[in-house]
Structure formats: structure tokens, C-alpha cells
Motif scaffolding. Structure first.
Motif, PDB file in Angstrom:
ATOM      1  N   VAL A  21       0.849  -1.199   0.000  1.00  0.00           N
ATOM      2  CA  VAL A  21       0.000   0.000   0.000  1.00  0.00           C
ATOM      3  C   VAL A  21       0.886   1.251   0.000  1.00  0.00           C
ATOM      4  CG1 VAL A  21      -1.737   1.313   1.300  1.00  0.00           C
ATOM      5  CG2 VAL A  21      -1.837  -1.196   1.238  1.00  0.00           C
ATOM      6  N   PRO A  22       0.690   2.179  -0.936  1.00  0.00           N
ATOM      7  CA  PRO A  22       1.491   3.411  -0.956  1.00  0.00           C
ATOM      8  C   PRO A  22       1.232   4.278   0.272  1.00  0.00           C
ATOM      9  CG  PRO A  22      -0.307   3.539  -2.548  1.00  0.00           C
ATOM     10  CD  PRO A  22      -0.290   2.130  -2.043  1.00  0.00           C
ATOM     11  N   VAL A  23       2.213   5.106   0.600  1.00  0.00           N
ATOM     12  CA  VAL A  23       2.161   5.926   1.822  1.00  0.00           C
ATOM     13  C   VAL A  23       2.076   7.408   1.469  1.00  0.00           C
ATOM     14  CG1 VAL A  23       3.449   6.631   3.889  1.00  0.00           C
ATOM     15  CG2 VAL A  23       3.465   4.227   3.162  1.00  0.00           C
ATOM     16  N   ILE A  24       1.210   8.130   2.185  1.00  0.00           N
ATOM     17  CA  ILE A  24       1.145   9.591   2.079  1.00  0.00           C
ATOM     18  C   ILE A  24       1.356  10.164   3.477  1.00  0.00           C
ATOM     19  CG2 ILE A  24      -0.257  11.613   1.492  1.00  0.00           C
ATOM     20  CD1 ILE A  24      -1.916   9.784  -0.319  1.00  0.00           C
ATOM     21  N   VAL A  56       6.149   6.633  -1.731  1.00  0.00           N
ATOM     22  CA  VAL A  56       5.950   7.517  -0.579  1.00  0.00           C
ATOM     23  C   VAL A  56       5.800   8.953  -1.090  1.00  0.00           C
ATOM     24  CG1 VAL A  56       6.859   8.328   1.634  1.00  0.00           C
ATOM     25  CG2 VAL A  56       7.406   6.015   0.849  1.00  0.00           C
ATOM     26  N   ILE A  57       4.682   9.581  -0.733  1.00  0.00           N
ATOM     27  CA  ILE A  57       4.406  10.966  -1.130  1.00  0.00           C
ATOM     28  C   ILE A  57       4.282  11.805   0.144  1.00  0.00           C
ATOM     29  CG2 ILE A  57       2.797  12.511  -2.326  1.00  0.00           C
ATOM     30  CD1 ILE A  57       1.905   9.954  -3.931  1.00  0.00           C
ATOM     31  N   CYS A  58       5.095  12.852   0.254  1.00  0.00           N
ATOM     32  CA  CYS A  58       5.081  13.712   1.439  1.00  0.00           C
ATOM     33  C   CYS A  58       4.581  15.104   1.059  1.00  0.00           C
ATOM     34  CB  CYS A  58       6.492  13.831   2.023  1.00  0.00           C
ATOM     35  SG  CYS A  58       7.281  12.249   2.389  1.00  0.00           S
ATOM     36  N   ILE A  59       3.686  15.659   1.875  1.00  0.00           N
ATOM     37  CA  ILE A  59       3.125  16.977   1.592  1.00  0.00           C
ATOM     38  C   ILE A  59       3.226  17.853   2.841  1.00  0.00           C
ATOM     39  CG2 ILE A  59       1.106  18.251   0.782  1.00  0.00           C
ATOM     40  CD1 ILE A  59       0.065  15.570  -0.367  1.00  0.00           C
ATOM     41  N   ILE A  60       3.890  18.986   2.716  1.00  0.00           N
ATOM     42  CA  ILE A  60       3.979  19.937   3.818  1.00  0.00           C
ATOM     43  C   ILE A  60       2.769  20.858   3.712  1.00  0.00           C
ATOM     44  CG2 ILE A  60       5.353  21.767   4.889  1.00  0.00           C
ATOM     45  CD1 ILE A  60       7.758  20.271   3.318  1.00  0.00           C
ATOM     46  N   ILE A  61       1.871  20.769   4.679  1.00  0.00           N
ATOM     47  CA  ILE A  61       0.608  21.510   4.625  1.00  0.00           C
ATOM     48  C   ILE A  61       0.601  22.725   5.562  1.00  0.00           C
ATOM     49  CG2 ILE A  61      -0.730  19.488   3.923  1.00  0.00           C
ATOM     50  CD1 ILE A  61      -1.672  19.276   6.892  1.00  0.00           C
ATOM     51  N   GLY A  62       1.641  22.863   6.378  1.00  0.00           N
ATOM     52  CA  GLY A  62       1.710  23.981   7.323  1.00  0.00           C
ATOM     53  C   GLY A  62       3.153  24.258   7.683  1.00  0.00           C
ATOM     54  N   GLU A  63       3.513  23.959   8.916  1.00  0.00           N
ATOM     55  CA  GLU A  63       4.887  24.159   9.372  1.00  0.00           C
ATOM     56  C   GLU A  63       5.710  22.884   9.156  1.00  0.00           C
ATOM     57  OE1 GLU A  63       5.298  26.854  13.006  1.00  0.00           O
ATOM     58  OE2 GLU A  63       3.498  25.703  13.487  1.00  0.00           O
ATOM     59  N   GLY A  72       9.239  12.776   6.558  1.00  0.00           N
ATOM     60  CA  GLY A  72       9.371  13.604   5.365  1.00  0.00           C
ATOM     61  C   GLY A  72      10.256  13.085   4.251  1.00  0.00           C
ATOM     62  N   VAL A  73      10.653  11.811   4.283  1.00  0.00           N
ATOM     63  CA  VAL A  73      11.497  11.256   3.215  1.00  0.00           C
ATOM     64  C   VAL A  73      10.603  10.516   2.221  1.00  0.00           C
ATOM     65  CG1 VAL A  73      13.420   9.719   2.671  1.00  0.00           C
ATOM     66  CG2 VAL A  73      13.443  11.043   4.795  1.00  0.00           C
ATOM     67  N   GLY A  74      10.555  10.987   0.991  1.00  0.00           N
ATOM     68  CA  GLY A  74       9.650  10.357   0.025  1.00  0.00           C
ATOM     69  C   GLY A  74      10.122  10.460  -1.405  1.00  0.00           C
ATOM     70  N   ASP A  75       9.410   9.733  -2.285  1.00  0.00           N
ATOM     71  CA  ASP A  75       9.691   9.793  -3.718  1.00  0.00           C
ATOM     72  C   ASP A  75       9.271  11.140  -4.283  1.00  0.00           C
ATOM     73  OD1 ASP A  75      10.417   6.879  -4.088  1.00  0.00           O
ATOM     74  OD2 ASP A  75       8.401   6.698  -3.249  1.00  0.00           O
ATOM     75  N   ARG A  76       8.205  11.693  -3.737  1.00  0.00           N
ATOM     76  CA  ARG A  76       7.733  13.028  -4.104  1.00  0.00           C
ATOM     77  C   ARG A  76       7.501  13.819  -2.814  1.00  0.00           C
ATOM     78  NH1 ARG A  76       9.064  11.110  -8.173  1.00  0.00           N
ATOM     79  NH2 ARG A  76       7.985  10.958 -10.194  1.00  0.00           N
ATOM     80  N   VAL A  77       8.086  14.998  -2.750  1.00  0.00           N
ATOM     81  CA  VAL A  77       7.881  15.882  -1.602  1.00  0.00           C
ATOM     82  C   VAL A  77       7.319  17.193  -2.127  1.00  0.00           C
ATOM     83  CG1 VAL A  77       8.929  17.069   0.362  1.00  0.00           C
ATOM     84  CG2 VAL A  77       9.785  14.818  -0.330  1.00  0.00           C
ATOM     85  N   PHE A  78       6.126  17.539  -1.684  1.00  0.00           N
ATOM     86  CA  PHE A  78       5.457  18.760  -2.120  1.00  0.00           C
ATOM     87  C   PHE A  78       5.277  19.717  -0.947  1.00  0.00           C
ATOM     88  CE2 PHE A  78       3.446  15.485  -5.000  1.00  0.00           C
ATOM     89  CZ  PHE A  78       4.184  15.831  -6.127  1.00  0.00           C
ATOM     90  N   SER A  88       1.076  11.892  -8.948  1.00  0.00           N
ATOM     91  CA  SER A  88       2.351  11.343  -8.480  1.00  0.00           C
ATOM     92  C   SER A  88       2.294   9.828  -8.354  1.00  0.00           C
ATOM     93  CB  SER A  88       2.715  11.947  -7.116  1.00  0.00           C
ATOM     94  OG  SER A  88       2.862  13.335  -7.218  1.00  0.00           O
ATOM     95  N   PHE A  89       1.176   9.318  -7.814  1.00  0.00           N
ATOM     96  CA  PHE A  89       1.046   7.871  -7.672  1.00  0.00           C
ATOM     97  C   PHE A  89       1.075   7.179  -9.034  1.00  0.00           C
ATOM     98  CE2 PHE A  89      -1.772   4.106  -7.590  1.00  0.00           C
ATOM     99  CZ  PHE A  89      -0.962   3.282  -6.824  1.00  0.00           C
ATOM    100  N   ASN A  90       0.412   7.754 -10.017  1.00  0.00           N
ATOM    101  CA  ASN A  90       0.402   7.170 -11.365  1.00  0.00           C
ATOM    102  C   ASN A  90       1.789   7.152 -11.993  1.00  0.00           C
ATOM    103  OD1 ASN A  90      -2.356   6.557 -11.446  1.00  0.00           O
ATOM    104  ND2 ASN A  90      -2.899   8.622 -12.105  1.00  0.00           N
ATOM    105  N   GLU A  91       2.620   8.116 -11.618  1.00  0.00           N
ATOM    106  CA  GLU A  91       3.999   8.154 -12.127  1.00  0.00           C
ATOM    107  C   GLU A  91       4.887   7.110 -11.442  1.00  0.00           C
ATOM    108  OE1 GLU A  91       4.068  13.008 -13.015  1.00  0.00           O
ATOM    109  OE2 GLU A  91       5.121  12.164 -11.285  1.00  0.00           O
ATOM    110  N   LEU A  92       4.524   6.727 -10.216  1.00  0.00           N
ATOM    111  CA  LEU A  92       5.370   5.840  -9.414  1.00  0.00           C
ATOM    112  C   LEU A  92       4.923   4.384  -9.394  1.00  0.00           C
ATOM    113  CD1 LEU A  92       5.716   8.222  -6.320  1.00  0.00           C
ATOM    114  CD2 LEU A  92       7.535   7.738  -7.965  1.00  0.00           C
ATOM    115  N   LYS A  93       3.642   4.142  -9.664  1.00  0.00           N
ATOM    116  CA  LYS A  93       3.069   2.816  -9.411  1.00  0.00           C
ATOM    117  C   LYS A  93       3.666   1.698 -10.262  1.00  0.00           C
ATOM    118  CE  LYS A  93      -0.894   3.349 -12.542  1.00  0.00           C
ATOM    119  NZ  LYS A  93      -2.363   3.365 -12.640  1.00  0.00           N
TER     120      LYS A  93
END
Length: 317
Positions: free
Chosen positions: A151-154, A191-198, A208-214, A289-294
Motif C-alpha cells: 500500500v502506498p504511503v502519504i 511515498v508521497i510527502c506533503i507539507i501543509i503547514g509548518e 518527510g522522506v519520500g519519492d515526491r515531496v510537495f 504522483s502515484f500514477n507516475e510511481l506505481k
């Protein structure tokens, strides 16, 4: 709606517009043109303010009390399919770190993130989004579970830092964060990481270590907060604006330094001004991002992730 100090001109115009509309409703006076003029000026003022934000103002926006937090993102993205999981199977459940399974666009994900409170009581319950070692170990347990079942991780990052209390240090705060960084670098699922605040220091890096960090447009990511940096360098918080500029902590700065993969645009005024649009945009970035990595093999996935982080900090004279 609560307003920050630099947003006061907007508040004044919105109050004027409200009074103008009220006069039109309570009397026979035609105030249509006046209201339109105020609306036009309000829109121009918003654009002038939000298109020229300083680093410190973006830090302020990232902490806005009306800004959506992790649970709100998860609830809206998963359309009621989220199943929260608890505990690190060692010490206890950390309320500052939440995680569980949910579906986005028909695809199952393991969703993990720091949760701040929406009022004083909830902030205390959530420890202001500052996770203890058991929070990071809980996050790692869920990631390893996701890896086991493919299962992919967000992860959703929003923390002023890992909890710095003595009891946290006694239970191995540094080791827990370091272990997470190590394990996430070789996790065999996307693994997809998203910074939504601080995104403060090791507290953010712990998930915060991922294939995509936004990063969302009005967020920040740094080894230290502007206030702490100011207090160390100038022995006072009075230079926090100067510190924010020097730290290069905004989403634009981080993208320029190639430390994050992309910046997710926010509605004018910030994510809290139009939450539905924000959730929709974040969902699009996740699925793209998931479609690019799957279709990558686990070997390719890990190799690309390791290569990405190995290149960070390189420079040529």
C-alpha cells in the motif's frame, strides 16, 4: 475569519462592504455601484498583499488558526473511508501523530501526519502537533505495515518540531526520528510527502522522506523556526523577519534549491480561504504522483529515491 496583522486592510474593506450591503437591505437607497467599487478595491488589495508576501508573512499564514489541519485533509480526501489505527505497540498512542488506511480515487493509501488542535483544549490534547518518540514509532509501524501489503504511503507534515521534553529524550526521540529517516529511504512502496503547514526541523523530517515531496504555497520547511534562529543569533525574537528571509524557508526557495519536487498552489489568501479547492488540488497532485510511481519496480523506486537524496547539497565552485 481571523486576520493577521498584514491582512487588516482587507478586513477594513470587507467590513465596509458588509455595511454597504446592510444599508442597501435596510433602506431604499441604491448602493449597488458603491458596493461594486468596494468589491473591486477589495480584490485589488488582496492581489497586492498576497502576491507580494515576505518570508515571515508566509510563516504567519502557515500558522493561521483557520488553516486546515491533517485530519481535515484526510477526511475530505478519503470521502469517509478513513480507518484510523493507533499505538506504537511499545509505549502508548501519541495523539500528535495520526495514521490509518483510506481510499483516494479508489486507490488505498496509508495516510500519516501530525495533527494540531483547532482550539485550546484540542491543542493540549494533540500536544500542539509535537510528536513524542512513540508517535514516530507509530508512524514507522504503519509504514512497515503498508510495505507488507503493498500500500502506498502519504504523509502530511505540519509541526513546530518534535516534542523537546526530557521524557521524550529519555525514550529516544533522536533515535526514533533517525530510524524513520533510515527506513523511509528504503521503503519498498511509493511515498508521497506533503507539507501543509509548518515543516520544522527533525520533527518534519521524521515523516518527510519520500519519492515526491510537495509544499503548499504558503508553508515553510527549515532546520529551525525564524523565532528560534533570531533568539540564537541576536538573543531576541525581534529579528524573526530578518531570520525568515535568511533561512530561505519558503516553498519557492525550497523548490529553487531542489529540496522539494513541486509547490502546490493555494487559493488567493491561503488554503483556508477556499478549502474545497485546496483539497481538490492536493488530490490531483497525489493521484498524478502515484500514477507516475506505481509501475516502477521496488528496486527502481528505492534506487531513484536514494539517488534523489544523495544529490541534495551538491554544488560546483
Amino acid at each position: 475569519m481571523e486576520y493577521l496583522d498584514f491582512e487588516l486592510p482587507i478586513k477594513e474593506l470587507e467590513d465596509q462592504l458588509e455595511k454597504c450591503e446592510l444599508i442597501g437591505q435596510e433602506s431604499n437607497v441604491d448602493v449597488t455601484n458603491t458596493c461594486k467599487q468596494i468589491e473591486k478595491k477589495l480584490e485589488e488589495t488582496k492581489k497586492k498583499i498576497y502576491k507580494n508576501l515576505t518570508a515571515w508573512q508566509r510563516v504567519q499564514l502557515s500558522r493561521h488558526p483557520n488553516r486546515p489541519y491533517t485530519l481535515e485533509y484526510i477526511t475530505n480526501l478519503t470521502d469517509g473511508t478513513f480507518l484510523e489505527l493507533f499505538g506504537d505497540r511499545n509505549f502508548k498512542d501519541d495523539k500528535a501523530m495520526i495514521g490509518g488506511l483510506g481510499k483516494i480515487g479508489g486507490q488505498s493509501f496509508m495516510l500519516i501526519g501530525q495533527q494540531k488542535g483547532i482550539n485550546t483544549k484540542m491543542r493540549q490534547y494533540r500536544n500542539f502537533g509535537m510528536a513524542n518518540p512513540e508517535g514516530y514509532r507509530k508512524a514507522l509501524r504503519l509504514m512497515k505495515m503498508a510495505e507488507k501489503f503493498g500500500v502506498p504511503v502519504i504523509t502530511f507534515i505540519d509541526t513546530p518540531g518534535a516534542y523537546p521534553g526530557m521524557e521524550a529524550e529519555e525514550r529516544g526521540q533522536g533515535e526514533a526520528i533517525a530510524r524513520n529517516i533510515f527506513e523511509m529511504s528504503r521503503l519498498q512502496v511509493p511515498v508521497i510527502c506533503i507539507i501543509i503547514g509548518e515543516g520544522a526541523s527533525g520533527g518534519a523530517l521524521g515523516i518527510g522522506v519520500g519519492d515526491r515531496v510537495f509544499m503548499l504555497e504558503n508553508t515553510w520547511y527549515s532546520v529551525i523556526s525564524p523565532e528560534s534562529c533570531s533568539s540564537i543569533l541576536w538573543k531576541s525574537w525581534d529579528f524573526k523577519e530578518k531570520a525568515a528571509e535568511a533561512l530561505k524557508l519558503t516553498s519557492t526557495d525550497m523548490k529553487k534549491q531542489k529540496l522539494v519536487d513541486d509547490v502546490i498552489p493555494e487559493p488567493l489568501g491561503g488554503a483556508h480561504y477556499d478549502k474545497e479547492t485546496t483539497f481538490k488540488t492536493v488530490k490531483e497532485y497525489i493521484l498524478k504522483s502515484f500514477n507516475e510511481l506505481k509501475d516502477l519496480s521496488t528496486t527502481e523506486l528505492v534506487a531513484k529515491r536514494m539517488d534523489k537524496y544523495s544529490k541534495m547539497g551538491e554544488y560546483k565552485e
